[in-house]
Design an enzyme around this catalytic site. Structure first.
Site: not given
Ligand code: PLP
Length: 404
Positions: A260, A327-328
């Site tokens: 990700g 406002c935090e």
């Molecule tokens: C969040 C997540 C990812 C992606 O993680 P990254 O650090 O963004 O690569 C992949 N698999 C699962 C099950 C996740 O919860």
């Protein structure tokens, strides 16, 4: 940036198509020597439909963790069979929707979930392709709120119970147990914990096969960290690929990956305008920007660092606290930051905001939802319109009886 600010207003997220594509290709190339692989972009990092379409065109499927993410991945044109459905709390309704859509693999996070899924599948005449997500009890060495592979985290099943559980689940009608899955956390700066986790999965794989079980897929999750500070060095996809090749030698499975952040993080920035600079005697000035913790939550949530640069640096520097208007006190992006000198009306960016940025936004303080644009060479397009507070409260109702 100035043109985008004028046309779309600020704050606004900006994604680069070219950078997303480059990251996707570098990641794929690093894993090509592994043979049979399946790449699933972790939708939670950046679920924007245009971003998902870029990933789909690069041959990525999706890792989704909710019915909403599944709907997005399908809407972006990802084939259902390329989608992996993860998450500890999939509801019965989400499981059925996944079966109806023909989801490629469910990553099961408990025996209870596996039994429910098998029941639903058998009842409706489906077969669920499943992997068992294992908790290897390994400290990923990252922020505690994004660690997922310690035994006291909610994710996966205890590794010492996994082989027998796998066997029991595989025997259920409606169930096609085909693999194992592991994901120990995010923003990992060191490959060693991943390697230890994969070694444990390798041993488990042998154990399951010795008992006569079938394992054709292993999902190694995501988690590779990205540099948030200029000069910071993180494991490269190539180093990751070499490590995976070493550990998984002889496994004879399709290896699945769920990157990700490493794809999207540095493919996006958050463009903001300085509202004003507040100068109090005897302390660093507050640079108040029009972006806030509701638009970019990571600093408030994890104390995360985002580089901050003026769009038109003058060469002058200053030390300041960068804050939003909410406002935090938690609405603070940085304290005592050495940075480009900025004044009221200047544009600046928070870097590395393409992952876990817009997707974590809220409408707190009735600020609405931030706009998102994508650039491609000299082309620029809105990929998510700003949602105004008026649009949000249009869904709210005042019961007539309040005025009785
Ligand atoms: C969040 C997540 C990812 C992606 O993680 P990254 O650090 O963004 O690569 C992949 N698999 C699962 C099950 C996740 O919860």
């Amino acid at each position: 940036m100035a043109r985008i600010a004028e046309e779309f207003g600020t704050p606004v997220y900006i994604y680069s198509r070219a950078t997303l594509e480059r990251h996707a290709r570098v990641f794929r190339e690093a894993l090509l020597p592994l043979g049979k692989i399946h790449l699933a972009f972790a939708v939670k990092a950046n679920p924007n439909l245009a971003v998902l379409r870029v990933m789909q065109r690069e041959g990525f499927g999706a890792d989704v963790v909710s019915g909403g993410e599944m709907a997005r991945a399908l809407a972006a044109g990802m084939p259902a069979e390329d989608i992996v459905f993860s998450g500890v709390g999939k509801t019965r309704r989400e499981l059925l929707k996944g079966l109806e859509a023909g989801i490629g693999q469910f990553n099961i996070e408990s025996e209870e979930e596996g039994i429910e899924l098998a029941e639903i599948a058998a009842e409706h005449g489906y077969t669920a392709n499943c992997a068992l997500r294992v908790n290897p009890d390994i400290d990923a060495g990252t922020h505690e709120k994004i660690s997922t592979g310690k035994s006291d985290n909610k994710f996966g099943v205890p590794i010492d119970q996994a082989a027998s559980m796998y066997q029991r689940l595989a025997a259920l009608p409606g169930m096609n147990m085909r693999g194992l899955a592991v994901h120990i956390g995010s923003q990992l700066s060191d490959l060693r914990p991943l390697e230890l986790a994969f070694e444990k999965i390798g041993a488990l794989l042998g154990n399951i096969r010795e008992r006569g079980g079938t394992v054709t897929h292993v999902d190694l999750g995501g988690g590779i960290g990205v540099p948030y500070k200029a000069g910071e060095v993180m494991p490269s996809p190539a180093e990751y690929g070499h490590m995976v090749a070493r550990v998984t030698k002889g496994w004879d499975v399709t290896l699945m990956f769920e990157p990700g952040r490493v794809i999207a993080g540095n493919a996006g920035v958050l463009l903001t305008e300085v509202v004003r600079v507040k100068r109090n005697a005897n302390r660093d000035p507050f640079v108040i920007v029009d972006a806030a913790m509701n638009d970019l939550a990571r600093p408030a949530l994890y104390g995360a660092w985002h580089d901050f640069d003026a769009v038109k640096p003058t060469g002058q520097r200053m030390v300041a606290n960068i804050v939003g208007p909410i406002c935090e006190t938690g609405d603070t992006f940085a304290m005592g930051r050495e940075m480009d000198a900025v004044e009221r009306g200047d544009l600046a960016i928070f870097r590395t905001a393409g992952a876990y940025g817009a997707t974590m936004a809220s409408s707190y303080n009735s600020r609405g939802f931030v706009a998102e644009v994508m650039v491609d060479g000299d082309k620029v397009a809105s990929v998510a319109d700003r949602i105004l507070p008026e649009d949000i409260y249009a869904a709210e109702r005042v019961p007539e009886w309040l005025d009785d």
